[in-house]
Design a protein around this motif. Sequence first.
Motif, PDB file in Angstrom:
ATOM      1  N   LEU A  51      31.310  60.762  14.572  1.00  0.00           N
ATOM      2  CA  LEU A  51      30.226  60.137  13.811  1.00  0.00           C
ATOM      3  C   LEU A  51      29.938  60.905  12.525  1.00  0.00           C
ATOM      4  N   ARG A  52      30.074  62.221  12.546  1.00  0.00           N
ATOM      5  CA  ARG A  52      29.714  62.998  11.362  1.00  0.00           C
ATOM      6  C   ARG A  52      30.733  62.871  10.231  1.00  0.00           C
ATOM      7  N   ARG A  53      31.844  62.185  10.484  1.00  0.00           N
ATOM      8  CA  ARG A  53      32.822  61.943   9.417  1.00  0.00           C
ATOM      9  C   ARG A  53      32.333  60.907   8.408  1.00  0.00           C
ATOM     10  N   TYR A  54      31.385  60.083   8.797  1.00  0.00           N
ATOM     11  CA  TYR A  54      30.959  58.958   7.974  1.00  0.00           C
ATOM     12  C   TYR A  54      29.477  59.120   7.652  1.00  0.00           C
ATOM     13  N   PRO A  55      29.121  59.217   6.383  1.00  0.00           N
ATOM     14  CA  PRO A  55      27.742  59.562   6.013  1.00  0.00           C
ATOM     15  C   PRO A  55      26.678  58.656   6.620  1.00  0.00           C
ATOM     16  N   ALA A  56      26.906  57.337   6.601  1.00  0.00           N
ATOM     17  CA  ALA A  56      25.887  56.441   7.142  1.00  0.00           C
ATOM     18  C   ALA A  56      25.772  56.585   8.657  1.00  0.00           C
ATOM     19  N   SER A  57      26.871  56.898   9.328  1.00  0.00           N
ATOM     20  CA  SER A  57      26.848  57.103  10.780  1.00  0.00           C
ATOM     21  C   SER A  57      26.099  58.382  11.123  1.00  0.00           C
ATOM     22  N   ALA A  58      26.385  59.439  10.370  1.00  0.00           N
ATOM     23  CA  ALA A  58      25.686  60.702  10.595  1.00  0.00           C
ATOM     24  C   ALA A  58      24.189  60.547  10.342  1.00  0.00           C
ATOM     25  N   ALA A  59      23.838  59.811   9.303  1.00  0.00           N
ATOM     26  CA  ALA A  59      22.422  59.605   8.992  1.00  0.00           C
ATOM     27  C   ALA A  59      21.719  58.809  10.091  1.00  0.00           C
ATOM     28  N   ALA A  60      22.445  57.864  10.714  1.00  0.00           N
ATOM     29  CA  ALA A  60      21.844  57.011  11.741  1.00  0.00           C
ATOM     30  C   ALA A  60      21.666  57.719  13.072  1.00  0.00           C
ATOM     31  N   TYR A  61      22.617  58.589  13.437  1.00  0.00           N
ATOM     32  CA  TYR A  61      22.646  59.071  14.816  1.00  0.00           C
ATOM     33  C   TYR A  61      22.566  60.588  14.988  1.00  0.00           C
ATOM     34  N   LEU A  62      22.682  61.357  13.919  1.00  0.00           N
ATOM     35  CA  LEU A  62      22.675  62.814  14.039  1.00  0.00           C
ATOM     36  C   LEU A  62      21.483  63.410  13.288  1.00  0.00           C
ATOM     37  N   GLN A  63      21.121  64.618  13.678  1.00  0.00           N
ATOM     38  CA  GLN A  63      20.086  65.376  12.980  1.00  0.00           C
ATOM     39  C   GLN A  63      20.703  66.702  12.536  1.00  0.00           C
ATOM     40  N   ASP A  64      20.769  66.909  11.239  1.00  0.00           N
ATOM     41  CA  ASP A  64      21.435  68.085  10.691  1.00  0.00           C
ATOM     42  C   ASP A  64      22.872  68.200  11.198  1.00  0.00           C
ATOM     43  N   GLY A  65      23.521  67.054  11.337  1.00  0.00           N
ATOM     44  CA  GLY A  65      24.912  67.025  11.766  1.00  0.00           C
ATOM     45  C   GLY A  65      25.137  67.230  13.250  1.00  0.00           C
ATOM     46  N   LEU A  66      24.059  67.290  14.038  1.00  0.00           N
ATOM     47  CA  LEU A  66      24.161  67.552  15.473  1.00  0.00           C
ATOM     48  C   LEU A  66      23.455  66.445  16.257  1.00  0.00           C
TER      49      LEU A  66
END
Length: 529
Positions: free
Chosen positions: A180-195
């Motif tokens: 998920l962290r490979r894709y900016p919109a996915s990381a923004a939707a599901y991760l917090q600080d990349g985690l």
Amino acid sequence: MADQFSNTQQIRKPAVVSKGGIVASQSRKAAEVGAGVLAAGGDCIDAVIATTFALGVLEPWMSGLGGGGAMVLYRARERRYEVIDYGMRAPNSLRVEHYPLTEGAASDIFPWPRVKDDRNLQGPGSIAVPGVVAGMEEAHRRHAKMPWQELLGPSVKLAGEGLLVDWWTTLMIASSAADLRRYPASAAAYLQDGLPPNAQWGIRSTVRLPQDRLKATLSYLAAEGPRDFYQGDLARSISADIQSSGGALTVDDLASFRAYGREPLAIPYRGGNVYATPELTCGPTLAHTLRLLQQKLQPGRGGPNAAAYSEYALALQSAYRERLQDMGDADGRRALGAEHLAPACTTHFSVVDRDGNMAAVTQTLLSTFGSKFVTPQSGITMNNGIMWFDPTPGVPNSLAPGKRCLTNYNPVVAQAADGRRLALGASGGRRILPAVTQMLSFVMDFGMDLDAAIHQPRIDASEGAIVIGDVRLPLPTHEALRKRFDYEQAHVQTFPMKFACPSVVLRDGATNSGATESAQPWGDAVAES
């Protein structure tokens, strides 16, 4: 099989019984949405539509606007069975040369040769044309009583509240966080600080992930109607996001997509009938399994004995052998080959209303979080349906433009010889078929009610020669299976599941009941109030 889990812990979920309608879902919150629609006077199909969109918000790793699926329906007044097929297909704009083979095997759930950069597994290049919205459009056109906008209202509200983080949310996001962290919109939707996000310990503490873009999309779709997803501003937005990131999906690909009504595959069984999805799914393989059980299994009372479990294993192994010999799409005929054993991303729910209308609905993004790609403008988590195709040229299931995707889901509606009727299905990749087979047998061969059937231990025979038995089976059954098969025991557990996750409703006269897999932490059957 080595494990460290308790041998004495018991988890049970009593079946729900009601004269009113019931929704049985992997998400209690989504089931509550559907049951609320039934309580407001909605038809079974109204509940299906509202539950579908709620699930896309509540468990976005399983299904949603970016996925596909199929449903089997029973319409009580006409005594008619129907299938609506809204499975995904490859974009017409796809170019096979953009998926060159490289060394090694695929890193995900199919045993295909590896494609350069895993383009067929994740990211914009793995996205097939999604079908869920078209499926709901067709269901609404046929049978709905309530306005489209009203049925999407609960999902808009849920998206506005944000994705609630509990330990199950954390676990599901963590299982895919590296991708998920490979894709900016996915990381923004599901991760917090990349985690992955974590729930707080405090009893009044809550953590929610904002879903503002998805809320706006659902609000727009509610107002403009389902065709806009395929032929309007929303279609243009989705296509632009995917193409700008390197994918193939065009506006024309979306505009040409339709859901199809199909005649169900009618499978005679034990004086009744099982109605399944035809050709594209596990329906034909279920027919093979039930044909063998009809010949070999001795029905009775008191539940299956060791001999019955052996017959389940033999029938399932025979059906899988036939299935694996002919995969792909040749001459319009579809059988399915190498499906998933690793975690898959599927949801199943079943509905019965007070009038006896029924629906078995299975929907998927394929892998967990599908392509791992969230469209930046609309906030939609997209499927990775291209992974269903073998990237090897010249085989029946080879990747090709416009080709319909393989599926392994198996929703069914069945009528037993005693007149009881059930809607059934499961999530769990290749493990779906064994679960559906045994649940049907528990009801149709052994006369079980739903509470007994959902808690009856099962086996799984989807891993080639290996047969897996629930540790709760009686010792003579374990011994009989061990003598005859390459045998392992496993606990029924939450993650990773060793058995599929069924959700089922049953109607006996004018009384309905519903149940879900006891190990699924969110799942419940909910009756209309």
